[in-house]
Enzyme design. Structure first.
Site, mmCIF file in Angstrom:
data_model
loop_
_atom_site.group_PDB
_atom_site.id
_atom_site.type_symbol
_atom_site.label_atom_id
_atom_site.label_comp_id
_atom_site.label_asym_id
_atom_site.label_seq_id
_atom_site.Cartn_x
_atom_site.Cartn_y
_atom_site.Cartn_z
ATOM 1 N N PRO A 51 0.821 -1.218 0.000
ATOM 2 C CA PRO A 51 0.000 0.000 0.000
ATOM 3 C C PRO A 51 0.855 1.269 0.000
ATOM 4 O O PRO A 51 0.363 2.355 -0.270
ATOM 5 C CB PRO A 51 -0.847 -0.097 1.273
ATOM 6 N N GLU A 65 3.272 -7.706 8.688
ATOM 7 C CA GLU A 65 3.531 -6.247 8.712
ATOM 8 C C GLU A 65 4.437 -5.831 7.554
ATOM 9 O O GLU A 65 4.956 -4.722 7.544
ATOM 10 C CB GLU A 65 4.190 -5.842 10.041
ATOM 11 N N ASP A 82 -9.212 0.570 -25.281
ATOM 12 C CA ASP A 82 -10.148 0.735 -24.160
ATOM 13 C C ASP A 82 -10.433 2.201 -23.952
ATOM 14 O O ASP A 82 -9.563 3.040 -24.107
ATOM 15 C CB ASP A 82 -9.522 0.206 -22.854
ATOM 16 N N ARG A 126 -3.457 -7.704 -20.512
ATOM 17 C CA ARG A 126 -4.392 -7.210 -21.526
ATOM 18 C C ARG A 126 -3.677 -6.392 -22.614
ATOM 19 O O ARG A 126 -4.207 -6.190 -23.691
ATOM 20 C CB ARG A 126 -5.498 -6.365 -20.875
HETATM 21 N N1 ADE Z 1 -0.669 -5.291 -0.006
HETATM 22 C C1 ADE Z 1 -1.599 -4.969 0.909
HETATM 23 N N2 ADE Z 1 -2.391 -3.979 0.481
HETATM 24 C C2 ADE Z 1 -1.970 -3.651 -0.783
HETATM 25 C C3 ADE Z 1 -2.369 -2.684 -1.735
HETATM 26 N N3 ADE Z 1 -3.378 -1.846 -1.515
HETATM 27 N N4 ADE Z 1 -1.699 -2.626 -2.900
HETATM 28 C C4 ADE Z 1 -0.653 -3.452 -3.122
HETATM 29 N N5 ADE Z 1 -0.222 -4.371 -2.250
HETATM 30 C C5 ADE Z 1 -0.865 -4.479 -1.077
#
Ligand code: ADE
Length: 252
Positions: A88, A115, A168, A153
């Site tokens: 994330p 984590e 697209d 794709r």
């Molecule tokens: N691992 C956990 N959440 C994630 C996300 N939003 N994007 C990529 N990898 C992740």
């Protein structure tokens, strides 16, 4: 194109990637997907892949050695493979990133759990960190599948001989226009007359206008990136006027 996925849960990938378009692309040799179980590269007899964080705190951190050995084993076959960590905290993934990555012959995708991974994994082995959205998944596996799907794709032939992701509507920064198929009448709900007219230029114009309408109401941020023609701008003006009239209570 080849994808190597480094994960603690290789079974997660078997079914989703074997269905439908990606399944066919694998069968036809357009893409190759291999999973590598990080646990197989653990150093001790108990196959430990995580440990408590230095400095204390909640949860567990994925250890550097098993990941390092797994990446090295994959890269020994191709040292120039582009190595991505799904997290994330990474760069937001979008259609443009998918298109750019599709020109890489070989991607290595590292999926974190718990984590996350020891920071030294990123410093020493990772070329790019990618996030698929501002939410936290239980691991990088689903994110890797999203990336593989969106990137594949763009590979010529994956969508069939007459289609390409370059066409697209999202690629042109607009959302897709509404689509209908039979029946003509579903529980009293019909379809726009123009689609039955057989008038191709009227249909194209209607579709362009509906794509603009949808983008302007749902994702106005995309309009600034879109390459709008003079005609598009006129259509947008019409849409905005129509919306104003509707808000004022006159539906004409
Ligand atoms: N691992 C956990 N959440 C994630 C996300 N939003 N994007 C990529 N990898 C992740």
């Amino acid at each position: 194109m080849r994808f190597d996925i480094l994960t603690l849960f290789p079974n997660m990938f078997s079914s989703p990637l074997q269905e439908s378009i990606l399944g066919k692309a694998i069968e036809r040799g357009l893409i190759q997907i291999q999973t590598v179980n990080i646990r197989d590269f653990a150093l001790d007899k108990h196959k430990v892949v995580d440990d408590t964080p230095y400095g204390g705190g909640q949860g567990m951190v994925m250890k550097v050695e098993p990941i390092a050995r797994a990446i090295e084993s994959v890269k020994s076959q191709n040292p120039s493979a582009w190595t991505i960590y799904l997290t994330p905290q990474g760069k937001p993934f979008d259609q443009d990133s998918a298109r750019k990555l599709s020109s890489q012959p070989h991607l290595v995708l590292l999926c974190g759990r718990y984590e996350g991974v020891d920071e030294r994994v990123k410093d020493l082995f990772i070329d790019e960190e990618i996030s698929i959205g501002d939410y936290v998944l239980t691991g990088g596996e689903l994110a890797a599948m999203v990336l593989i799907d969106a990137v594949s794709r763009f590979i010529p032939g994956v969508l069939g001989s007459d289609r390409s992701a370059e066409e697209d509507s999202f690629f042109n920064s607009l959302l897709e226009y509404p689509q209908y198929t039979r029946p003509f009448n579903f529980r009293g709900s019909g379809i726009p007359e123009v689609l039955l007219s057989g008038n191709h230029s009227a249909i194209s114009l209607w579709r362009r206008k509906e794509a603009l309408r949808r983008t302007s109401s749902r994702r106005p941020d995309l309009l600034t990136k879109a390459n709008l023609s003079e005609e598009d701008k006129k259509l947008l003006e019409e849409i905005l006027k129509q919306e104003k009239r509707e808000k004022a209570g006159h539906g004409f």
